[in-house]
Design an enzyme around this catalytic site. Structure first.
Site, short mmCIF file in Angstrom:
data_model
loop_
_atom_site.label_atom_id
_atom_site.label_comp_id
_atom_site.label_asym_id
_atom_site.label_seq_id
_atom_site.Cartn_x
_atom_site.Cartn_y
_atom_site.Cartn_z
CG HIS A 45 -44.55 -22.27 -9.79
ND1 HIS A 45 -44.41 -23.36 -10.60
CD2 HIS A 45 -43.66 -21.34 -10.25
CE1 HIS A 45 -43.48 -23.09 -11.51
NE2 HIS A 45 -43.01 -21.87 -11.33
CD GLU A 46 -43.45 -17.22 -9.56
OE1 GLU A 46 -42.39 -16.61 -9.37
OE2 GLU A 46 -43.63 -17.96 -10.54
CG HIS A 49 -39.29 -19.72 -8.89
ND1 HIS A 49 -38.47 -20.62 -9.51
CD2 HIS A 49 -40.44 -19.70 -9.62
CE1 HIS A 49 -39.10 -21.12 -10.57
NE2 HIS A 49 -40.28 -20.59 -10.65
CG ASP A 139 -40.16 -21.90 -14.01
OD1 ASP A 139 -39.71 -20.76 -13.83
OD2 ASP A 139 -41.09 -22.38 -13.35
ZN LIG Z 1 -41.62 -20.71 -12.24
#
Ligand SMILES: [Zn+2]
Length: 289
Positions: A45-46, A49, A139
């Site tokens: 997930h990170e 980003h 988020d």
């Molecule tokens: Zn996030």
């Protein structure tokens, strides 16, 4: 000799104390597989980003990982276009879609046991949904702040985000309590979120000046202009807290029946270059001459 720069250089990764606590709990209670799955999903997930931010050449300070999510700290501080920041924010949740694909593939190939598949599915969904909650610093909370920034000044958007985050966080906790008891891990997450919001609230002015300093030093190209209306006796702070992202400002100063205007650059110069922290709106006219 050629020195090759790696294609993707990872920033420092910090493990939040709360994650260490979970890791110790997982070792003690023998739920190590669970922790490995959660940790892998959070890292992927990170990375979403991170790679999105890198594609826009953002300067990234560090990535902090905590249970059920993480925070990527950058050096941008509101100086990038809102659309760009929105894309970097949603790039995290988007990773969960291909994780579903991997889980499906593993099920199809029969490489994972049904209990692992079930666990991976459950955590992929819960981490995704959790991160989409409109609560700062998740988020969803960032999207809430970015959308508020399109309508309101930077500082107001931050205040709206914090107030909404705390209300929604408490409402979600109460709903959970109504249907079930709150497990310790959830209580820890709620406390963590509330503390983060408290810190953000206390740092409101510092964050505003960091945003303004970035604007003053980098002078981003802003195509849209919007007015800021003030009275001649209004303080610098009253003017500066009306600054918006994605907008260049003309400051209209009303003095009795007269009205004058100065460009935002005059105002930022007065504050940051000439240190006119105690100046009034009418003093800006003199500085502009
Ligand atoms: Zn996030």
């Amino acid at each position: 000799m050629n020195v090759h720069k790696p294609l993707v250089s990872l920033p420092p990764i910090r493990i939040h104390p709360i994650l260490w606590l979970f890791a110790i709990t997982a070792i003690v209670t023998g739920t190590f597989m669970e922790l490995t799955i959660i940790f892998s999903i959070v890292v992927i997930h990170e990375l979403g980003h991170y790679l999105a931010a890198k594609s826009y050449h953002w300067r990234i300070r560090k990535i902090s990982l905590w249970v059920f999510g993480g925070v990527m700290e950058t050096e941008e501080h509101g100086s990038r276009p809102i659309e760009q920041e929105l894309w970097v924010t949603v790039a995290g949740p988007l990773q969960h879609i291909w994780i579903y694909g991997v889980i499906w593939l593993m099920t199809y190939l029969g490489w994972w046991s049904s209990s692992i598949v079930e666990m991976a599915l459950q955590y992929n969904t819960s981490i995704l949904l959790f991160n989409l909650l409109p609560i700062w610093p998740l988020d969803g909370g960032k999207v809430l702040q970015l959308l508020s920034s399109t309508l309101k000044p930077y500082r107001t958007a931050q205040s709206i985000t914090i107030v909404c985050s705390v209300i929604i966080c408490l409402l979600v906790s109460l709903t959970f309590m109504f249907f079930d008891t709150l497990p310790l891990s959830t209580v820890m997450l709620v406390v963590f979120i509330l503390l983060e919001n408290r810190l953000e609230w206390k740092q409101r002015n510092y964050l505003l000046f960091r945003f303004l300093l970035k604007r003053y030093s980098e002078k981003p190209t802003l195509s849209k202009t919007s007015p800021i209306l003030v009275q001649s006796y209004d303080s610098m702070f009253q003017i500066l807290k009306q600054f918006r992202r994605n907008r260049h400002h003309h400051i209209f100063i009303k003095d009795g029946k007269e009205s004058m205007w100065v460009d935002e650059d005059t105002c930022l110069d007065a504050y940051f270059a000439f240190k006119q922290h105690q100046a009034k709106a009418k003093d800006l006219v003199r500085l502009a001459e």
